[in-house]
Enzyme design. Structure first.
Site, mmCIF file in Angstrom:
data_model
loop_
_atom_site.group_PDB
_atom_site.id
_atom_site.type_symbol
_atom_site.label_atom_id
_atom_site.label_comp_id
_atom_site.label_asym_id
_atom_site.label_seq_id
_atom_site.Cartn_x
_atom_site.Cartn_y
_atom_site.Cartn_z
ATOM 1 N N LYS A 120 71.217 -60.443 -63.834
ATOM 2 C CA LYS A 120 71.225 -59.018 -64.200
ATOM 3 C C LYS A 120 69.823 -58.448 -64.180
ATOM 4 O O LYS A 120 69.626 -57.310 -63.770
ATOM 5 C CB LYS A 120 71.851 -58.824 -65.587
ATOM 6 C CG LYS A 120 73.357 -58.926 -65.586
ATOM 7 C CD LYS A 120 73.930 -58.385 -66.878
ATOM 8 C CE LYS A 120 75.445 -58.445 -66.888
ATOM 9 N NZ LYS A 120 76.013 -58.031 -68.167
ATOM 10 N N LYS A 202 81.373 -63.449 -57.510
ATOM 11 C CA LYS A 202 82.375 -63.136 -58.528
ATOM 12 C C LYS A 202 82.807 -61.675 -58.417
ATOM 13 O O LYS A 202 81.978 -60.807 -58.148
ATOM 14 C CB LYS A 202 81.708 -63.391 -59.880
ATOM 15 C CG LYS A 202 82.565 -63.244 -61.090
ATOM 16 C CD LYS A 202 81.718 -63.366 -62.345
ATOM 17 C CE LYS A 202 80.884 -62.130 -62.568
ATOM 18 N NZ LYS A 202 80.300 -62.006 -63.902
ATOM 19 N N LYS A 205 82.537 -55.965 -62.545
ATOM 20 C CA LYS A 205 82.585 -54.544 -62.877
ATOM 21 C C LYS A 205 81.455 -53.793 -62.206
ATOM 22 O O LYS A 205 81.562 -52.633 -61.895
ATOM 23 C CB LYS A 205 82.438 -54.374 -64.398
ATOM 24 C CG LYS A 205 83.708 -54.662 -65.160
ATOM 25 C CD LYS A 205 83.510 -54.512 -66.656
ATOM 26 C CE LYS A 205 83.008 -55.782 -67.272
ATOM 27 N NZ LYS A 205 82.960 -55.777 -68.717
HETATM 28 P P1 TYM Z 1 82.527 -59.242 -69.712
HETATM 29 O O1 TYM Z 1 82.756 -57.903 -70.311
HETATM 30 O O2 TYM Z 1 81.558 -59.328 -68.594
HETATM 31 O O3 TYM Z 1 83.885 -59.832 -69.181
HETATM 32 C C1 TYM Z 1 85.020 -59.903 -70.022
HETATM 33 C C2 TYM Z 1 85.794 -61.174 -69.774
HETATM 34 O O4 TYM Z 1 86.254 -61.225 -68.416
HETATM 35 C C3 TYM Z 1 85.860 -62.451 -67.817
HETATM 36 N N1 TYM Z 1 85.582 -62.194 -66.395
HETATM 37 C C4 TYM Z 1 86.159 -62.853 -65.385
HETATM 38 N N2 TYM Z 1 87.073 -63.843 -65.358
HETATM 39 C C5 TYM Z 1 87.462 -64.289 -64.140
HETATM 40 N N3 TYM Z 1 86.992 -63.801 -62.968
HETATM 41 C C6 TYM Z 1 86.080 -62.814 -62.946
HETATM 42 N N4 TYM Z 1 85.640 -62.339 -61.796
HETATM 43 C C7 TYM Z 1 85.623 -62.295 -64.196
HETATM 44 N N5 TYM Z 1 84.745 -61.324 -64.539
HETATM 45 C C8 TYM Z 1 84.733 -61.290 -65.892
HETATM 46 C C9 TYM Z 1 84.596 -62.869 -68.556
HETATM 47 O O5 TYM Z 1 84.354 -64.249 -68.450
HETATM 48 C C10 TYM Z 1 84.930 -62.437 -69.976
HETATM 49 O O6 TYM Z 1 85.688 -63.421 -70.644
HETATM 50 N N6 TYM Z 1 79.519 -61.249 -73.129
HETATM 51 C C11 TYM Z 1 80.892 -61.030 -72.770
HETATM 52 C C12 TYM Z 1 81.647 -60.234 -73.793
HETATM 53 C C13 TYM Z 1 81.554 -60.736 -75.193
HETATM 54 C C14 TYM Z 1 82.297 -61.808 -75.767
HETATM 55 C C15 TYM Z 1 81.889 -61.862 -77.126
HETATM 56 C C16 TYM Z 1 83.243 -62.695 -75.267
HETATM 57 C C17 TYM Z 1 80.768 -60.217 -76.165
HETATM 58 N N7 TYM Z 1 80.976 -60.884 -77.346
HETATM 59 C C18 TYM Z 1 82.431 -62.811 -78.007
HETATM 60 C C19 TYM Z 1 83.781 -63.650 -76.136
HETATM 61 C C20 TYM Z 1 83.354 -63.707 -77.488
HETATM 62 C C21 TYM Z 1 80.940 -60.257 -71.467
HETATM 63 O O7 TYM Z 1 79.994 -59.595 -71.092
HETATM 64 O O8 TYM Z 1 82.142 -60.289 -70.840
#
Ligand code: TYM
Length: 342
Positions: A120, A202, A205
């Protein structure tokens, strides 16, 4: 262990940055709903992590509307506020406070290793904010503030979860047993859904290739087109071959097919043994569209009633704030802070 409350807690979060993708749905959200039903006796906390979203530039009004859109999506996929707490991170006192305490236990070397930060920050250019760097500590605080046990995530969050485990253990060791060591729940299949145009990356978003990313709330005609024009290879056989990088495109499509229909991949291969990529993609487009159609319709419906959405946020926040305060005061006491004189 101290503080092992009777009920276990499942917890996860998603950032309201940009629009949620099919990757988010398959890697994480679908699992949230399965777990809600599988563990009726557990506490379930699903967080809209808006403070995390601030680590990259945001248009304030868009961030606000995406926060509601995300709540509507959580409800549309089947999360039930009677069974799961669905709340906004910034509504709860404790996430940032606990982050500060955990910052003091986190080595810069630990954060320097975070691959997502490296990726990032490379995209952000010359100004790298401290929030982006410290973000995994905030994620650890999200988890430890509720002493959560099980964390459903996609593969890209594994390294961050590892840090949460390390920090829990470090706190327990430095002071006294306080936190559970949280376990990730990463789906065997679909933990890393790839970009449809660049299947070596991957699906994200913040993808640079809009054609390679399926947005959960987009026009379904566009969704169908994206699937039908997904990159494959010069071969013809619909066969899953994870060891062949040239097959990344078809492997990804087979994974999407399999997870959305709950069908084992060999069964799908068998079904398409006499078909080409074109027929397969046509069917997959239909499957994705019919999966997303009811979600999109419900999302749009929920979004119309903002009062109802606010009520859900309010009720869930009230449910979790008390336990968050409890853990936070315990932590404050253990590290030697004087209890606030209220
Ligand atoms: P974030 O918002 O980037 O993504 C949310 C969830 O989606 C999963 N994900 C994917 N899974 C499969 N294939 C993909 N291409 C893909 N893109 C995203 C991510 O692995 C995630 O589970 N830091 C975290 C959010 C967070 C969090 C937490 C998660 C903040 N606090 C506490 C668990 C517990 C994040 O940025 O996810």
């Amino acid at each position: 262990m101290e503080n092992n409350t009777a009920t276990k807690t499942i917890l996860s979060g998603i950032q309201p940055t940009n629009n949620l993708t099919l990757g988010n749905y398959i890697g994480a959200m679908k699992n949230f709903v399965n777990l809600q039903d599988k563990y009726p006796d557990y506490t379930k906390n699903y967080i809209i992590v808006d403070l995390h979203a601030l680590t990259v530039p945001q248009v304030p009004s868009e961030l606000r509307s995406r926060t509601y859109s995300m709540l509507a999506l959580y409800l549309a996929i089947g999360l039930d506020p009677e069974k799961s707490n669905i709340f906004v991170q910034s509504h709860i006192t404790g996430h940032t406070e606990l982050t500060w305490i955990l910052n003091t236990l986190t080595g810069m070397g630990q954060l320097n290793r975070m691959t997502q930060f490296k990726d990032k920050s490379a995209k952000e250019g010359t100004f790298i904010n401290v929030g982006l760097y410290a973000y995994p500590v905030l994620m650890a605080a999200d988890i430890l503030l509720y002493n959560a046990n099980l964390i459903p995530i996609g593969e890209d969050q594994k390294q961050h979860l590892e840090l949460a485990r390390d920090l829990a253990a470090k706190f327990n060791h430095t002071y006294s047993p306080t936190f559970n060591i949280p376990d990730p729940i990463i789906p065997k299949q679909g933990a890393r859904i790839m970009d449809l145009q660049n299947p070596e990356n991957k699906m994200s978003k913040s993808a640079i290739s809009p054609k390679g990313t399926i947005i959960l709330t987009e026009d379904l005609n566009i969704t169908a087109k994206k699937i039908k024009s997904a990159v494959t290879d010069s071969g013809t056989d619909i066969v899953y071959d994870p060891n062949n990088p040239e097959k990344a495109g078809i492997n990804n499509l087979l994974t999407i097919y399999s997870t959305l229909t709950d069908t084992e991949i060999p069964k799908i291969e068998e079904k398409y043994v006499n078909s080409g990529y074109g027929d397969f993609k046509k069917d997959l487009a239909e499957i994705v569209v019919e999966t997303l159609r009811p979600i999109k319709e419900k999302h749009d419906e929920f979004l119309k009633n903002k009062d109802h959405l606010d009520q859900i946020l309010k009720a869930s926040a009230a449910n979790v704030q008390k336990s968050a305060y409890k853990i936070l005061s315990k932590v404050y006491k253990k590290v030697g802070l004087v209890a606030p004189l209220r």
